[in-house]
Design an enzyme around this catalytic site. Structure first.
Site: not given
Ligand SMILES: Cc1ncc(COP(=O)(O)O)c(C=O)c1O
Length: 423
Positions: A236, A279-281, A318, A322, A351-352, A380
């Site tokens: 997050g 657990e960052p993405g 995005r 969002y 086409c939107e 994303y």
């Molecule tokens: C279970 C879980 N872990 C980690 C993430 C990564 O989140 P972020 O990209 O905001 O760090 C997500 C994103 O939806 C998730 O669902």
């Protein structure tokens, strides 16, 4: 070439030895471009959040699962999650071992749980029903439970994944029901996880949610606590998307101090010797990627200046999904003086009417033929691309540490569109 607006990427030497024009000339438009040095830097910054020996960065592959990027993330010592057979497949392609992959899923089929169990993965389930189903396909195995700590955070309601209004997680008060299911299937509770939401810019909510999960774990029976291997606090971590607005960054020092203090105290208090995951993405990949596109039309209509591009929302969802903001840079082939700024609405070729990348955004005047750079599109971005309007998904290119460039995914072609079609 003149850069009408490129101070940010210039400062980072984002394009290495090339220019946006040269990259588009070689790989075509639109194009995702990633910078290896920036990706490695983000991984290392996250690794430094805590020096605790049990601290691990578990990259969330949903943000971007290109195997060449996954390989770099693995080389930087990160682990990885998967929430589908496809993400699992890509992680294995990128060289992650099964021990390095955590399967974090929700509302999946018996077959999918079976597949994860057969791969020897530790699986996290997020409801009593899924726990019961998993118990039937993996009797006597290990399992992880995703709890809803009751605190959510995030930049949009659609990405808040804990608290009241969300489908995710088991309620703490259902622990005894979970225990009954664990016993019924001879399962071992090997971990707890949570994820409160995506893109928060203050550490407090995350640290509060950590406190709740750690208190929950500490309240488990001693024999349960002794068998725990992983405590995963989720991701997050936000990045500032207003780069030209000098938006403040998430205070990673404060976040790191908070994480380190909490996990060190918990381990000392309980004797827990397992792993602690963040657990960052987004934080890992967002800033290492940008999306290049080409301007094909400019027009004024009803008092609004429209800039028509090949950056439809099939290439970046995005903004539409969002209402998310991404800064835009402008590169121009020939040398040309900048001719003043005005509000411009940058749109795509889908086409939107909702196909809007940036609305009434005050930018230097954009001209036909200009190349636009959409910043912070590494997370994303390509992951949410589609073939809507049967448009082809862009290619992906990596600017490597030495400044050279390499194709890491070719552009879709028309054959890709019909590959699975049966006429
Ligand atoms: C279970 C879980 N872990 C980690 C993430 C990564 O989140 P972020 O990209 O905001 O760090 C997500 C994103 O939806 C998730 O669902």
């Amino acid at each position: 070439m003149s850069a009408i607006r490129s101070a940010y990427t210039d400062k980072l030497a984002f394009f290495g030895n090339s220019s946006p024009q040269q990259l588009l000339a070689v790989y075509g438009s639109p194009l995702y471009v990633y910078n290896e040095n920036i990706l490695r830097r983000s991984c290392r910054e996250l690794q430094l959040l805590s020096a605790h020996p049990g601290f691990w960065v578990n990259y969330s592959a949903k943000a971007n699962a290109n195997p060449s990027l996954l390989r770099i993330i693995r080389e930087e010592g990160c682990l990885v999650d998967a929430m589908s057979p496809g993400e699992l497949h890509m992680n294995l392609e990128a060289g992650f071992s099964r021990e390095q992959i955590l399967y974090v899923c929700n509302n999946v089929s018996e077959a999918e749980l079976q597949n994860a169990a057969e791969h020897g993965l530790l699986v996290s389930v997020d409801s009593l029903a899924q726990l019961d189903l998993y118990g039937r396909v993996n009797r006597g195995g290990n399992v992880m439970l995703r709890f809803n700590p009751g605190i959510g955070a995030g930049h949009h309601q659609k990405v808040v994944t804990a608290g009241e209004a969300t489908k995710f997680g088991i309620a703490p008060e259902d622990l005894d029901k979970a225990r009954a299911l664990l016993a019924a299937h001879g399962l071992t509770l090997a971990g707890l996880n949570q994820h409160i939401g995506s893109l928060f810019m203050e550490p407090d909510g995350y640290l509060d949610a950590m406190d709740r999960l750690l208190a929950f774990a500490a309240a488990l029976r001693p024999e349960e606590l002794a068998r725990l291997e992983i405590l995963d606090f989720g991701g997050g971590f936000g990045i500032p998307y207003h780069k030209y607005g000098n938006a403040a960054r998430l205070d990673m020092d404060a976040l790191g101090r908070g994480i380190h203090e909490r996990i060190s105290a918990f381990a000392a208090r309980t004797g827990y010797a397992g792993r602690f995951y963040v657990e960052p993405g987004r934080y890992v990949v967002a800033e290492c990627g940008l999306l290049l596109g080409t301007v094909h039309a400019v027009k004024d209509h009803a008092g609004r200046r429209y800039v028509g591009t090949d950056l439809g929302f099939n290439t970046l969802m995005r903004p539409v999904l969002y209402n998310a903001h991404h800064d835009i840079e402008i590169y121009r082939a020939e040398d040309a003086a900048e001719s003043g700024s005005l509000p411009q609405t940058v749109v795509g070729n889908i086409c939107e009417s909702g196909d809007i990348l940036a609305e009434d955004c005050v930018l230097p005047e954009i001209a036909i033929g200009d190349i636009l750079g959409v910043l912070d599109a590494g997370a994303y971005g390509f992951a949410m691309c589609s073939n809507y309007n049967l448009r082809l998904r862009p290619a992906e290119v990596l600017i490597m540490a030495d400044g050279s460039h390499r194709l890491i995914r070719r552009r879709d072609n028309l054959d890709d569109l019909v590959r699975n079609v049966r006429v």
